[in-house]
Design a protein around this motif. Structure first.
Motif, PDB file in Angstrom:
ATOM      1  N   ASN A  30       0.848  -1.190   0.000  1.00 18.55           N
ATOM      2  CA  ASN A  30       0.000   0.000   0.000  1.00 18.55           C
ATOM      3  C   ASN A  30       0.881   1.237   0.000  1.00 18.55           C
ATOM      4  N   VAL A  58       0.074   4.287   0.093  1.00 22.42           N
ATOM      5  CA  VAL A  58      -0.381   5.334   1.020  1.00 22.42           C
ATOM      6  C   VAL A  58       0.349   5.202   2.355  1.00 22.42           C
ATOM      7  N   ASP A  59       0.481   3.971   2.850  1.00 21.43           N
ATOM      8  CA  ASP A  59       1.222   3.755   4.099  1.00 21.43           C
ATOM      9  C   ASP A  59       2.684   4.190   3.944  1.00 21.43           C
ATOM     10  N   TYR A 104       2.896   7.948   3.941  1.00 25.02           N
ATOM     11  CA  TYR A 104       2.635   8.460   5.289  1.00 25.02           C
ATOM     12  C   TYR A 104       3.888   8.319   6.168  1.00 25.02           C
ATOM     13  N   LYS A 159      -7.641   7.835  -1.167  1.00 23.24           N
ATOM     14  CA  LYS A 159      -8.077   6.603  -0.514  1.00 23.24           C
ATOM     15  C   LYS A 159      -7.059   6.194   0.540  1.00 23.24           C
ATOM     16  N   ASN A 160      -7.495   5.321   1.441  1.00 22.82           N
ATOM     17  CA  ASN A 160      -6.574   4.782   2.434  1.00 22.82           C
ATOM     18  C   ASN A 160      -5.720   3.663   1.866  1.00 22.82           C
ATOM     19  N   THR A 161      -6.197   3.043   0.787  1.00 21.57           N
ATOM     20  CA  THR A 161      -5.481   1.908   0.205  1.00 21.57           C
ATOM     21  C   THR A 161      -5.314   2.114  -1.299  1.00 21.57           C
ATOM     22  N   LEU A 186     -11.716   1.375  10.377  1.00 21.64           N
ATOM     23  CA  LEU A 186     -11.070   1.883   9.167  1.00 21.64           C
ATOM     24  C   LEU A 186     -10.107   2.996   9.541  1.00 21.64           C
ATOM     25  N   LYS A 187      -8.901   2.878   8.989  1.00 20.67           N
ATOM     26  CA  LYS A 187      -7.885   3.891   9.277  1.00 20.67           C
ATOM     27  C   LYS A 187      -8.313   5.236   8.715  1.00 20.67           C
ATOM     28  N   PRO A 214      -8.144   8.914   7.008  1.00 16.76           N
ATOM     29  CA  PRO A 214      -7.269   9.470   5.983  1.00 16.76           C
ATOM     30  C   PRO A 214      -6.208  10.353   6.624  1.00 16.76           C
ATOM     31  N   VAL A 215      -4.998  10.262   6.074  1.00 22.37           N
ATOM     32  CA  VAL A 215      -3.916  11.102   6.576  1.00 22.37           C
ATOM     33  C   VAL A 215      -3.885  12.376   5.785  1.00 22.37           C
TER      34      VAL A 215
END
Length: 445
Positions: free
Chosen positions: A286, A288-289, A292, A315-317, A440-441, A443-444
């Motif tokens: 992912n 996004v991770d 971040y 999106k988170n993913t 659900l994580k 959004p950053v």
């Protein structure tokens, strides 16, 4: 009813003649009544009137059909001419000597010559001299072999000057004895395609040269790094021994020397990264991770420069396939470059999302931006705008992105900042049908 108009008129005329005959013969001349003669005369006149009218009807119907067919043919011909005169391709017909017998209006748009001034002139007159010398023997050979069609590219001299390229589809016509009597064909303007192919060829040649330069730079880098590292280690060791017994003033000088040695080691390390093939471990992750974590890692360094790192993730993913560690190196390098381009502070915006079926990542700063000349040289080994830069960081990043088959777009304007946009292929991970117990994580950004 109009189909039998002649026969009806013929019969009526026959009856009228019988009445006139009876009036003259019996009323005016007072002749005795002769019934057999009257019947015979009546039958003859009716038969003559009927067949005369029938002949008239047949001729009239034929004439009407001819007019209808002529109108239909005219309509078809007008439609065909409308199509021929409005299509972008040139349509032509020549005689056995190559003289134009027909040209549509596209010819004027293509060559600049009007149709009227071009008709009955030899088609080869409009070709460039070099192509004329090549095409004439080719066409002669094709006609001698009895070929019926051929396709080739030629260049034409435009009336107002300049050259255009045309793709010709030619069909040969022969009589029953196999004698060549002319040709028909089309000409399509391919000037833009030819220029594009030439530009691509030049670009490929430039890329080949750049590739050779990078290969040579890599070989030199490996050689330099290995040759310099060994004596540098010895020098550093002896300097360390000297430092232990040095005066305060000497230690200040030695500290400067050690700082420069560390800088040399940094350059050598980047040279080895550039020269040595790196093992790439591709796996789905992912991004996004990853972004971040990188933004959190560099946030402290950014604060020292009064720079704020802002993230915007759709999106988170967003899953891609690649080597996460190598891509981290790319993102860290791009963000650090953005931070260093804003000595007076500013904001770096990191965006990620999905667009046109691909995952994109953009890093945007508010720095001084770059000139077009600088943009053209980005990625060249040892080219840098920094006073203490090595000119290898971005070269390594571009190589990593090339290995990941990522599209790289750079947009920069002086005084407005720079944006790096990277496009990756998205990987859709299979869903696992398990009951979710986590949250659900958020959004950053």
């Amino acid at each position: 009813m109009s189909k039998y108009r002649g026969r009806i008129a013929g019969m009526l005329i026959g009856f009228l003649l019988v009445i006139i005959w009876n009036f003259i013969f019996y009323f005016l001349l007072e002749s005795p009544i002769n019934l057999p003669l009257d019947l015979l005369y009546t039958v003859i006149l009716c038969v003559v009137g009927f067949y005369s009218g029938k002949s008239y009807d047949i001729n009239n119907n034929n004439l009407q059909e001819m007019k209808e067919k002529e109108a239909e043919n005219k309509k078809i011909n007008d439609e065909m001419q409308h199509v021929l005169q409005n299509i972008e391709e040139v349509v032509f017909r020549t005689d056995e000597k190559g003289h134009f017998l027909y040209l549509n209006q596209a010819w004027q748009s293509l060559s600049g010559y009007s149709v009227i001034e071009s008709l009955y002139k030899n088609a080869f007159h409009f070709l460039s001299l070099g192509d004329r010398q090549e095409i004439l023997p080719l066409l002669k050979r094709l006609k001698d072999e009895g070929k019926d069609k051929h396709k080739f590219d030629v260049s034409y001299q435009k009336k107002e000057g300049g050259v255009l390229w045309g793709e010709i589809h030619l069909k040969f016509h022969y009589d029953n004895n196999g004698r060549f009597i002319g040709s028909v064909g089309t000409i399509m303007d391919i000037t833009e395609r030819i220029h594009t192919e030439e530009e691509l060829l030049e670009m490929n040649e430039e890329l080949a040269i750049e590739s050779q330069k990078l290969a040579v730079a890599g070989q030199l880098a490996a050689g330099i790094a290995h040759e310099v590292r060994n004596p540098l280690t010895s020098i550093s060791g002896f300097l360390q021994l000297m430092r232990d017994n040095a005066t305060k003033k000497q230690r200040e000088y030695l500290d400067i020397i050690f700082a420069e040695i560390k800088r040399i080691e940094l350059v050598l390390g980047e040279l080895l990264i550039l020269a040595k093939p790196q093992a790439i471990v591709f796996k789905e992750f992912n991004i996004v991770d990853t972004l971040y974590n990188v933004s959190q890692l560099l946030s402290t360094n950014a604060i020292l420069y009064n720079v704020n790192i802002h993230t915007e993730f759709q999106k988170n993913t967003l899953n891609i396939r690649g080597d996460e560690n190598q891509l981290k190196q790319v993102f860290i390098n791009l963000i650090k470059n953005g931070i260093e381009s804003m000595p007076n502070g500013g904001t770096i915006t990191i965006k990620a999302g999905k667009e046109n079926g691909k995952v994109f990542v953009s890093v945007e700063d508010e720095g001084a931006g770059m000139k077009k000349e600088t943009l053209d040289k980005l990625g060249e080994p040892f080219f840098t705008t920094k006073t203490k830069g090595t000119g290898l960081g971005l070269t390594i990043c571009l190589r990593i992105l090339r290995d990941h088959r990522a599209d790289v777009q750079v947009q920069s304007f002086e005084g407005e900042g720079t944006t790096f946009r990277l496009n990756f292929e998205e990987v859709k991970l299979k869903k696992k049908w398990k009951k979710s117990t986590g949250m659900l994580k958020a959004p950053v950004g």
